[in-house]
Scaffold this active site. Structure first.
Site, PDB file in Angstrom:
ATOM      1  N   ARG A 266       0.855  -1.176   0.000  1.00  0.00           N
ATOM      2  CA  ARG A 266       0.000   0.000   0.000  1.00  0.00           C
ATOM      3  C   ARG A 266       0.901   1.238   0.000  1.00  0.00           C
ATOM      4  O   ARG A 266       1.432   1.641   1.031  1.00  0.00           O
ATOM      5  CB  ARG A 266      -0.893  -0.013   1.241  1.00  0.00           C
ATOM      6  CG  ARG A 266      -2.013   1.033   1.235  1.00  0.00           C
ATOM      7  CD  ARG A 266      -2.563   1.208   2.627  1.00  0.00           C
ATOM      8  NE  ARG A 266      -1.661   2.019   3.438  1.00  0.00           N
ATOM      9  CZ  ARG A 266      -1.461   1.847   4.747  1.00  0.00           C
ATOM     10  NH1 ARG A 266      -2.045   0.867   5.392  1.00  0.00           N
ATOM     11  NH2 ARG A 266      -0.632   2.647   5.403  1.00  0.00           N
ATOM     12  N   HIS A 270      -3.582   4.464   4.698  1.00  0.00           N
ATOM     13  CA  HIS A 270      -4.670   3.502   4.902  1.00  0.00           C
ATOM     14  C   HIS A 270      -5.986   4.113   4.434  1.00  0.00           C
ATOM     15  O   HIS A 270      -6.736   3.501   3.681  1.00  0.00           O
ATOM     16  CB  HIS A 270      -4.756   3.112   6.377  1.00  0.00           C
ATOM     17  CG  HIS A 270      -5.919   2.241   6.700  1.00  0.00           C
ATOM     18  ND1 HIS A 270      -6.014   0.934   6.264  1.00  0.00           N
ATOM     19  CD2 HIS A 270      -7.052   2.484   7.407  1.00  0.00           C
ATOM     20  CE1 HIS A 270      -7.159   0.414   6.686  1.00  0.00           C
ATOM     21  NE2 HIS A 270      -7.800   1.337   7.375  1.00  0.00           N
ATOM     22  N   TYR A 279       4.470   5.645  11.028  1.00  0.00           N
ATOM     23  CA  TYR A 279       4.762   4.249  11.371  1.00  0.00           C
ATOM     24  C   TYR A 279       5.577   3.484  10.318  1.00  0.00           C
ATOM     25  O   TYR A 279       5.888   2.321  10.519  1.00  0.00           O
ATOM     26  CB  TYR A 279       3.459   3.481  11.648  1.00  0.00           C
ATOM     27  CG  TYR A 279       2.418   3.540  10.547  1.00  0.00           C
ATOM     28  CD1 TYR A 279       2.501   2.725   9.421  1.00  0.00           C
ATOM     29  CD2 TYR A 279       1.348   4.417  10.631  1.00  0.00           C
ATOM     30  CE1 TYR A 279       1.552   2.766   8.421  1.00  0.00           C
ATOM     31  CE2 TYR A 279       0.373   4.482   9.639  1.00  0.00           C
ATOM     32  CZ  TYR A 279       0.486   3.649   8.537  1.00  0.00           C
ATOM     33  OH  TYR A 279      -0.468   3.712   7.540  1.00  0.00           O
TER      34      TYR A 279
END
Length: 371
Positions: A266, A270, A279
């Site tokens: 990805r 998100h 992160y």
């Protein structure tokens, strides 16, 4: 959101090979098991794959921009996952029924859902966006993993009716830790239902890396349920297409449910409410940029001696046309009326819902005429 340390995690290699038919340099790699499923693919089909992925990436970029401009409430980007979606959905038959998650915009679009109908849901202008029976794809599921149960039940119905269709469930790596997905595989395996579980392992369940929730390959989990399973390079559209053909053929012929783990990444957030820089490291993005599914297919077409420039121009024209339609649609899209919030909740008259509608509309009426 706190970052969990992964320093001492030991991830097993897994028991399944990762099929790759097209490497990052666009070189074709023979595959004894899957090559058979590519025999009918022509250069024109590859050009269509390129067009589809380019259009899909443009739609994703436009939707992200529209959300930033306040035209959409939220959007779940799919940047980097174009091959996993287009390669798999183009392998299905028209009467196969698909149950997507909230990120399968490309699957829905390739099935015939209008891009503006996809956006209307994320704008809040419609409750569902399209009629599933017209395109054989259910509306996008927000509750993580629930669509796997829906697909298993639909597949059981196909089995009982003696049909030849396949029920297909799409979900991400995070959903494999949900009870719904595991229960769905249990039922599908128990009844030997024609179901394909397609997992796009994009490495991140929001901010949680995949190796925290699975100490081995995700495909191993499905293998443990007795499902015929493949693991493929999800950025290789040929491997995705061929494995999906193989999995559908297995299920369609009454041999039981199947599972594909498409290993991809990805590249975006998100959702547009997420900040992935908190992160993950930029080095990972750079590593995966080199595995870009569109660039890989372009290189392969060059290797074939194809007229790549004309194919790229056709793809760009189609992407521009779609972008213009989206911009026009979003500026003319009507907001739903307040009372529509209470319609179609139940199929029959339902007094509590009607009472709630009266109360809420009465409450809003108190503000009419005010400053």
């Amino acid at each position: 959101m706190p970052i969990v340390s992964t320093q001492h995690i030991d991830v097993a290699a897994g028991c399944l090979p990762t099929h790759q038919l097209l490497n990052v340099d666009g070189k074709r790699i023979p595959d004894e098991e899957l090559d058979h499923y590519l025999k009918d693919l022509k250069e024109a089909d590859l050009a269509d794959f390129l067009r589809d992925m380019v259009v899909l990436r443009r739609m994703d970029n436009e939707a992200t921009a529209l959300q930033r401009q306040g035209q959409l409430g939220l959007w779940a980007p799919l940047l980097g996952q174009e091959a996993a979606q287009i390669g798999s959905v183009r392998a299905t038959e028209d009467d196969d029924f698909i149950f997507p998650s909230y990120r399968e915009h490309g699957v829905a679009w390739a099935r015939g859902v209008k891009a503006e109908d996809l956006l209307s849901v994320w704008r809040g202008a419609q409750a569902s966006g399209w009629d599933p029976n017209e395109v054989n794809i259910a509306c996008q599921q927000i509750v993580i993993g629930s669509q796997a149960l829906h697909a298993a039940g639909y597949g059981m119905g196909i089995k009982f009716d003696g049909g030849k269709q396949v029920s297909v469930a799409y979900f991400g790596d995070g959903a494999t830790s949900q009870g719904d997905v595991n229960e769905a595989m249990v039922f599908a395996a128990s009844y030997q239902a024609p179901v394909l579980f397609f997992c796009q392992n994009n490495q991140w369940a929001i901010s949680e890396p995949v190796h925290l929730q699975s100490r081995t390959q995700i495909a191993d989990r499905a293998h443990g349920f007795g499902l015929k399973t493949w693991r493929v390079d999800g950025n290789d559209i040929l491997a995705v297409y061929a494995a999906t053909k193989a999995a559908l053929n297995h299920a369609r012929n009454g041999l039981g449910p199947t599972f594909i783990e498409a290993v991809t990444y990805r590249m975006g957030s998100h959702t547009t409410a997420d900040d992935p820089t908190r992160y993950r490291k930029n080095e990972q993005l750079e590593e995966w940029k080199a595995k870009d599914p569109i660039d890989r297919l372009v290189k392969y077409l060059h290797e074939m001696g194809a007229d790549v420039q004309s194919y790229e121009q056709r793809a760009q024209n189609a992407a521009d046309e779609l972008a213009a339609k989206l911009r026009a649609a979003i500026t003319t899209m009507e907001d739903p009326k307040v009372e529509e919030l209470f319609t179609n909740v139940y199929s029959e008259k339902h007094e509590p819902t009607e009472r709630a509608a009266r109360d809420y509309l009465g409450y809003l009426a108190e503000f009419e005429g005010g400053e």
